[in-house]
Design a protein around this motif. Structure first.
Motif, mmCIF file in Angstrom:
data_model
loop_
_atom_site.group_PDB
_atom_site.id
_atom_site.type_symbol
_atom_site.label_atom_id
_atom_site.label_comp_id
_atom_site.label_asym_id
_atom_site.label_seq_id
_atom_site.Cartn_x
_atom_site.Cartn_y
_atom_site.Cartn_z
ATOM 1 N N THR A 1 32.073 61.039 -8.610
ATOM 2 C CA THR A 1 31.586 61.647 -7.516
ATOM 3 C C THR A 1 31.006 60.624 -6.761
ATOM 4 O O THR A 1 30.595 59.584 -6.939
ATOM 5 N N ASN A 2 30.920 60.910 -5.108
ATOM 6 C CA ASN A 2 29.960 60.294 -4.385
ATOM 7 C C ASN A 2 29.144 61.174 -3.560
ATOM 8 O O ASN A 2 28.379 60.520 -2.451
ATOM 9 N N THR A 3 28.903 62.278 -4.245
ATOM 10 C CA THR A 3 27.883 63.303 -3.513
ATOM 11 C C THR A 3 26.872 63.296 -4.469
ATOM 12 O O THR A 3 27.071 63.350 -5.906
ATOM 13 N N VAL A 4 25.652 63.690 -3.946
ATOM 14 C CA VAL A 4 24.389 63.694 -4.803
ATOM 15 C C VAL A 4 23.569 64.860 -4.653
ATOM 16 O O VAL A 4 23.445 65.186 -3.484
ATOM 17 N N ASP A 5 23.480 65.784 -5.758
ATOM 18 C CA ASP A 5 22.480 66.871 -5.533
ATOM 19 C C ASP A 5 21.240 66.249 -6.161
ATOM 20 O O ASP A 5 20.857 66.362 -7.299
ATOM 21 N N GLU A 6 20.437 65.919 -5.263
ATOM 22 C CA GLU A 6 18.711 65.523 -5.490
ATOM 23 C C GLU A 6 18.133 66.290 -6.534
ATOM 24 O O GLU A 6 17.516 65.833 -7.351
ATOM 25 N N SER A 7 18.465 67.705 -6.332
ATOM 26 C CA SER A 7 17.663 68.526 -7.314
ATOM 27 C C SER A 7 17.872 68.297 -8.690
ATOM 28 O O SER A 7 17.003 68.861 -9.705
ATOM 29 N N MET A 8 19.163 67.703 -8.964
ATOM 30 C CA MET A 8 19.304 67.543 -10.238
ATOM 31 C C MET A 8 19.321 66.270 -11.132
ATOM 32 O O MET A 8 19.486 66.029 -12.311
ATOM 33 N N VAL A 9 19.003 65.346 -9.996
ATOM 34 C CA VAL A 9 18.772 63.953 -10.624
ATOM 35 C C VAL A 9 17.602 63.747 -11.279
ATOM 36 O O VAL A 9 16.501 63.991 -10.691
ATOM 37 N N SER A 10 17.790 63.123 -12.512
ATOM 38 C CA SER A 10 16.488 62.715 -13.546
ATOM 39 C C SER A 10 16.459 61.067 -13.500
ATOM 40 O O SER A 10 15.376 60.599 -13.281
ATOM 41 N N ASN A 11 17.697 60.369 -13.421
ATOM 42 C CA ASN A 11 17.897 59.064 -13.601
ATOM 43 C C ASN A 11 18.733 58.587 -12.668
ATOM 44 O O ASN A 11 19.832 59.310 -12.094
ATOM 45 N N VAL A 12 18.701 57.507 -12.281
ATOM 46 C CA VAL A 12 19.545 56.472 -11.519
ATOM 47 C C VAL A 12 19.633 55.237 -12.262
ATOM 48 O O VAL A 12 18.926 54.491 -12.727
ATOM 49 N N SER A 13 21.375 54.844 -12.223
ATOM 50 C CA SER A 13 21.413 53.414 -12.695
ATOM 51 C C SER A 13 22.587 52.748 -11.913
ATOM 52 O O SER A 13 23.222 53.243 -10.897
ATOM 53 N N ILE A 14 22.422 51.550 -12.109
ATOM 54 C CA ILE A 14 23.050 50.578 -10.988
ATOM 55 C C ILE A 14 23.932 49.420 -11.994
ATOM 56 O O ILE A 14 23.359 48.875 -12.979
ATOM 57 N N ILE A 15 24.965 49.112 -11.533
ATOM 58 C CA ILE A 15 25.777 47.768 -12.085
ATOM 59 C C ILE A 15 25.456 46.941 -10.960
ATOM 60 O O ILE A 15 26.178 46.894 -9.990
ATOM 61 N N PRO A 16 24.597 45.956 -11.012
ATOM 62 C CA PRO A 16 24.063 45.348 -9.857
ATOM 63 C C PRO A 16 25.135 43.752 -9.923
ATOM 64 O O PRO A 16 25.548 43.272 -11.110
ATOM 65 N N PHE A 17 25.399 43.631 -8.399
ATOM 66 C CA PHE A 17 25.980 42.239 -8.456
ATOM 67 C C PHE A 17 25.598 41.498 -7.532
ATOM 68 O O PHE A 17 24.639 41.975 -6.527
#
Length: 190
Positions: free
Chosen positions: A28-44
């Motif tokens: 997905t590339n859409t975000v429902d902020e109300s459901m987000v608990s955690n955020v992760s990144i594959i950093p470059f």
């Protein structure tokens, strides 16, 4: 046109068991902020992947749980500074883990429970110093810039096939998007 077959990622394409949390990955590339608990990144950083190691010897996935009132991008900026000593330059969501917790109460009172989302994306970071290592976080002992094959190898060596596949998938998406951008820019200049 479908660019990725999730079946090529056996860990991500099935049920993922993180102890009291069970999850399924979805593009997905859409975000429902109300459901987000955690955020992760594959950093470059340029052509290199950024990985970090904590004091138990394990390599980990950058990111974490949002603080009360924090939107995901601010939480990610904080986590990247705490864990990598880096500034977040860009972030591109490409998926999420749809999670269900079997715990009786949420990990933190402000996060959704028992159903929540853990966002996953790739992005560019700039190392600007040492990890902050806050008292309530993991103790980071190393941050390294490595080629994608080395990043995958490090996670597979500790049997974190989920994170290894996340790095592989992010790299594949990033490379596809770079080629797509080059083709679009070429066609605009002709």
């Amino acid at each position: 046109m479908k660019i990725i077959d999730l079946n090529e990622y056996p860990t991500l394409s099935g049920l993922i068991d993180w102890g009291i949390v069970k999850s399924n990955f979805a593009f997905t590339n859409t975000v429902d902020e109300s459901m987000v608990s955690n955020v992760s990144i594959i950093p470059f950083s340029g052509s290199k992947c950024v990985i970090f190691q904590i004091d138990n010897g394990n390599w980990e996935l950058p990111g974490g749980t949002l603080e009360a009132g924090e939107i995901y991008i601010d939480g990610l900026k904080r986590e990247v500074m705490e864990e990598l000593g880096a500034e977040l330059l860009s972030y591109h969501v490409f998926g999420q883990f749809n999670c269900v917790s079997s715990a009786k109460t949420p990990y933190k009172s402000h996060i959704p429970h028992p159903n929540f989302v853990r966002l996953l994306g790739h992005g560019e970071v700039k190392i600007v110093g040492e990890p902050l290592n806050p008292d309530d976080g993991e103790k980071v002992i190393a941050v390294e810039l490595v080629d994608i094959d080395e990043a995958i190898k490090r996670f597979e060596e500790i049997k974190r096939y989920d994170i290894a596949e996340m790095y592989k998938l992010a790299f594949q998406i990033r490379e596809h998007n770079k080629k797509k951008d080059l083709l679009e820019n070429k066609s605009y200049s002709e």
